[in-house]
Design a protein around this motif. Structure first.
Motif, PDB file in Angstrom:
ATOM      1  N   GLY A 141       3.565  43.589  35.923  1.00 33.83           N
ATOM      2  CA  GLY A 141       4.716  42.670  35.547  1.00 33.83           C
ATOM      3  C   GLY A 141       3.837  41.663  34.666  1.00 33.83           C
ATOM      4  O   GLY A 141       4.250  40.567  34.260  1.00 33.83           O
TER       5      GLY A 141
ATOM      6  N   ASN B  66       5.747  52.475  30.039  1.00 31.29           N
ATOM      7  CA  ASN B  66       5.787  51.058  30.369  1.00 31.29           C
ATOM      8  C   ASN B  66       4.500  50.746  29.889  1.00 31.29           C
ATOM      9  O   ASN B  66       3.650  50.783  29.550  1.00 31.29           O
ATOM     10  N   GLY B  67       4.823  49.228  29.376  1.00 33.83           N
ATOM     11  CA  GLY B  67       3.900  48.217  28.921  1.00 33.83           C
ATOM     12  C   GLY B  67       2.699  48.361  29.856  1.00 33.83           C
ATOM     13  O   GLY B  67       2.763  48.231  31.437  1.00 33.83           O
TER      14      GLY B  67
ATOM     15  N   ASN C  27       8.535  46.508  30.695  1.00 38.18           N
ATOM     16  CA  ASN C  27       7.500  45.991  30.737  1.00 38.18           C
ATOM     17  C   ASN C  27       6.191  46.444  31.641  1.00 38.18           C
ATOM     18  O   ASN C  27       5.464  46.926  31.970  1.00 38.18           O
TER      19      ASN C  27
ATOM     20  N   GLY D  97       7.416  41.205  32.746  1.00 36.81           N
ATOM     21  CA  GLY D  97       6.724  40.327  31.806  1.00 36.81           C
ATOM     22  C   GLY D  97       6.200  39.308  31.363  1.00 36.81           C
ATOM     23  O   GLY D  97       7.084  37.812  31.919  1.00 36.81           O
TER      24      GLY D  97
ATOM     25  N   HIS E 232       0.888  43.711  30.528  1.00 30.42           N
ATOM     26  CA  HIS E 232       1.113  42.424  31.653  1.00 30.42           C
ATOM     27  C   HIS E 232       0.633  43.122  33.256  1.00 30.42           C
ATOM     28  O   HIS E 232       1.079  42.294  34.265  1.00 30.42           O
TER      29      HIS E 232
END
Length: 317
Positions: A86, A78-79, A39, A12, A82
């Motif tokens: 990440g 996961n996001g 993230n 992140g 980023h």
């Protein structure tokens, strides 16, 4: 030394800013960093945290890996804000960590650091709350050693990963409910509503990049993040969510808060992960507005907050 602090994180980009903010603040005794999935997967968040501390010349800070998945069931994603690693594909530019990863897990490190401290410690969880929920469930005796929990998560009127839910809470709603709504440790929730107002623009990032190697590296992590937030904000800028929470952890009162009853939706419906902030006038009536009261950050001196973060990241304070 000032505030005794432990950060629980899933780096992140905004986590990187937050870790550096704490690591570079002379009035912070950064006792340790614990990592959690979020993230990006746990192996990446752990490697990123260790290498970020090395970038800040803080090999004295121990890092322990924690939960790789949510408490109740898997299936989380996961996001993608980023980048794949990440840090907008730039994680490989960080120096290798010289301090080995702690052999103990995150909860064990949290317990040992809390028990060894001669005064209460602030915990700043800036990722999913899985490690903190596990700590409070398995080691209730450490509660008295926690000054407060200052978490980045939730929203009063908005979500980001869904229409209703903010990512950190949505990633493990059951853990979030345990920490926010069901425990006794004093808690400050720093929600999306405020962190978005604290966004920084291209000129702020340019000052950071021009300040030296640390600032240049932190700014280099932002391309994917900038591309996303350009659509959200309508200008070149980023929202440094986690750094806002860590600023409050470092400097209590830099954010203005109001006390509300807050719950977390753990159902399987479209509101899963939503933080329900009860702002009814009858708040003082426990029958009309039941639930645990926590502090919710609602406002700050926006320019003052931005300058606080920048001055510490650039070493001008």
């Amino acid at each position: 030394m000032g505030t005794k602090l432990i950060i629980d994180t899933d780096p992140g980009v905004d986590d990187a800013f937050a870790i550096a903010l704490a690591a570079m603040s002379a009035d912070v005794d950064l006792l340790g960093v614990t990592t959690v999935f979020g993230n990006v997967p746990l192996a990446m968040t752990t490697a990123n945290a260790r290498r970020l501390l090395q970038l800040c010349d803080r090999p004295d800070v121990p890092v322990a890996a924690g939960a790789a998945r949510r408490l109740v069931y898997g299936g989380e994603r996961n996001g993608n804000v980023h980048g794949a690693d990440g840090l907008s594909g730039r994680a490989g530019s960080l120096p290798e960590a010289t301090r080995p990863l702690e052999s103990q897990d995150a909860v064990s490190l949290l317990v040992s650091l809390l028990e060894a401290s001669d005064e209460p410690v602030t915990i700043a969880p800036i990722g999913p709350l899985t490690n903190i929920a596990a700590l409070l469930a398995a080691h209730p005796g450490v509660r008295d050693k926690i000054a407060r929990i200052v978490l980045m998560g939730g929203g009063v009127a908005r979500g980001n990963i869904t229409a209703a839910a903010e990512f950190n809470i949505w990633a493990d709603p059951e853990a979030a409910r345990r920490v926010i709504a069901e425990d006794e440790v004093p808690c400050v929730m720093v929600p999306l509503d405020l962190t978005h107002r604290c966004a920084v623009d291209g000129a702020w990032l340019a000052k950071l990049a021009a300040s030296g190697p640390l600032g240049q590296t932190l700014e280099s992590f932002t391309p994917d993040y900038l591309a996303y937030y350009r659509r959200v904000l309508g200008y070149d800028g980023i929202v440094m969510h986690d750094a806002v929470a860590v600023a409050e952890a470092i400097s209590p009162g830099i954010l203005q808060t109001e006390t509300y009853a807050v719950n977390v939706d753990t159902t399987d419906g479209p509101a899963r992960g939503m933080t329900l902030v009860d702002r009814r006038i009858a708040l003082d009536d426990p029958e009309a507005a039941p639930g645990r009261r926590i502090e919710v950050a609602t406002d700050t001196d926006l320019d003052g907050l931005r300058e606080f973060v920048l001055s510490r990241l650039t070493g001008s304070r």
